[in-house]
Design a protein around this motif. Structure first.
Motif, PDB file in Angstrom:
ATOM      1  N   MET A 159       0.820  -1.182   0.000  1.00  0.00           N
ATOM      2  CA  MET A 159       0.000   0.000   0.000  1.00  0.00           C
ATOM      3  C   MET A 159       0.873   1.258   0.000  1.00  0.00           C
ATOM      4  SD  MET A 159      -3.097   1.115   0.246  1.00  0.00           S
ATOM      5  CE  MET A 159      -4.018   2.503   0.755  1.00  0.00           C
ATOM      6  N   ARG A 160       1.854   1.295   0.881  1.00  0.00           N
ATOM      7  CA  ARG A 160       2.724   2.469   0.946  1.00  0.00           C
ATOM      8  C   ARG A 160       3.502   2.651  -0.348  1.00  0.00           C
ATOM      9  NH1 ARG A 160       4.907   1.901   7.085  1.00  0.00           N
ATOM     10  NH2 ARG A 160       2.939   2.428   8.042  1.00  0.00           N
TER      11      ARG A 160
ATOM     12  N   GLU B  23      -2.464   5.288   7.524  1.00  0.00           N
ATOM     13  CA  GLU B  23      -2.016   4.092   6.796  1.00  0.00           C
ATOM     14  C   GLU B  23      -1.938   2.892   7.735  1.00  0.00           C
ATOM     15  OE1 GLU B  23       1.738   5.334   5.223  1.00  0.00           O
ATOM     16  OE2 GLU B  23       0.855   6.117   3.382  1.00  0.00           O
ATOM     17  N   GLY B  24      -1.458   3.132   8.940  1.00  0.00           N
ATOM     18  CA  GLY B  24      -1.368   2.052   9.922  1.00  0.00           C
ATOM     19  C   GLY B  24      -2.738   1.511  10.295  1.00  0.00           C
TER      20      GLY B  24
ATOM     21  N   ASN C 248      -6.573  -5.336   7.871  1.00  0.00           N
ATOM     22  CA  ASN C 248      -6.380  -6.527   7.037  1.00  0.00           C
ATOM     23  C   ASN C 248      -7.426  -6.641   5.932  1.00  0.00           C
ATOM     24  OD1 ASN C 248      -4.100  -7.415   8.476  1.00  0.00           O
ATOM     25  ND2 ASN C 248      -5.426  -8.282  10.045  1.00  0.00           N
ATOM     26  N   ILE C 249      -7.629  -5.563   5.211  1.00  0.00           N
ATOM     27  CA  ILE C 249      -8.587  -5.539   4.114  1.00  0.00           C
ATOM     28  C   ILE C 249      -7.986  -6.288   2.926  1.00  0.00           C
ATOM     29  CG2 ILE C 249      -9.860  -4.060   2.525  1.00  0.00           C
ATOM     30  CD1 ILE C 249      -9.763  -1.909   4.747  1.00  0.00           C
ATOM     31  N   VAL C 250      -8.726  -7.231   2.397  1.00  0.00           N
ATOM     32  CA  VAL C 250      -8.231  -8.065   1.307  1.00  0.00           C
ATOM     33  C   VAL C 250      -8.215  -7.295  -0.010  1.00  0.00           C
ATOM     34  CG1 VAL C 250      -8.626 -10.181  -0.001  1.00  0.00           C
ATOM     35  CG2 VAL C 250      -9.031 -10.149   2.458  1.00  0.00           C
TER      36      VAL C 250
ATOM     37  N   SER D 117      -9.010  -0.654   0.146  1.00  0.00           N
ATOM     38  CA  SER D 117      -7.950   0.005   0.918  1.00  0.00           C
ATOM     39  C   SER D 117      -7.654   1.388   0.371  1.00  0.00           C
ATOM     40  CB  SER D 117      -6.677  -0.831   0.899  1.00  0.00           C
ATOM     41  OG  SER D 117      -6.858  -2.035   1.567  1.00  0.00           O
ATOM     42  N   VAL D 118      -7.591   1.500  -0.946  1.00  0.00           N
ATOM     43  CA  VAL D 118      -7.295   2.791  -1.574  1.00  0.00           C
ATOM     44  C   VAL D 118      -8.428   3.784  -1.311  1.00  0.00           C
ATOM     45  CG1 VAL D 118      -6.989   3.965  -3.794  1.00  0.00           C
ATOM     46  CG2 VAL D 118      -5.759   1.852  -3.325  1.00  0.00           C
TER      47      VAL D 118
END
Length: 109
Positions: free
Chosen positions: A1-2, A40-41, A47-49, A54-55
């Motif tokens: 993600m980062r 972000e943390g 724990n999104i698949v 997530s974005v």
């Protein structure tokens, strides 16, 4: 993600024409970045698949963080790009980000 966020910010930097005179002050920028990293943390801890989810969640949290700090996303992106162009300034900025994160951790305890 980062990694994706970093790539996005670098892409914005490549497209921007920024200078050090128009960027946010280092202390303010450090506080914003610290809050963004905490966001972000939070997302990572969920724990999104789905990467798309997530974005979307990250974008909502980022908008809320920038609004809380009274900063427009364009100003933030241009300021970040300006710091990236100056490696010494960028390193000093992230030292302050680390200090801000440590301070926020102490306040949580």
């Amino acid at each position: 993600m980062r990694f994706y966020i970093f790539i996005l910010l670098l892409a914005c930097w490549a497209c921007s024409d920024s200078s050090t005179s128009n960027r946010l002050p280092e202390d303010q920028m450090a506080e914003i970045l610290a809050d963004i990293h905490l966001d972000e943390g939070k997302i990572s801890a969920m724990n999104i698949v789905s990467a798309d989810t997530s974005v979307i969640l990250y974008n909502q949290l980022e908008r809320a963080t920038l609004k809380r700090h009274g900063v427009d996303s364009t100003v933030f992106t241009n300021s970040f790009a300006s710091y990236v162009q100056e490696p010494q300034d960028f390193m000093e900025l992230y030292q302050k980000v680390n200090e801000a994160l440590a301070k926020k951790q102490l306040l949580k305890k």
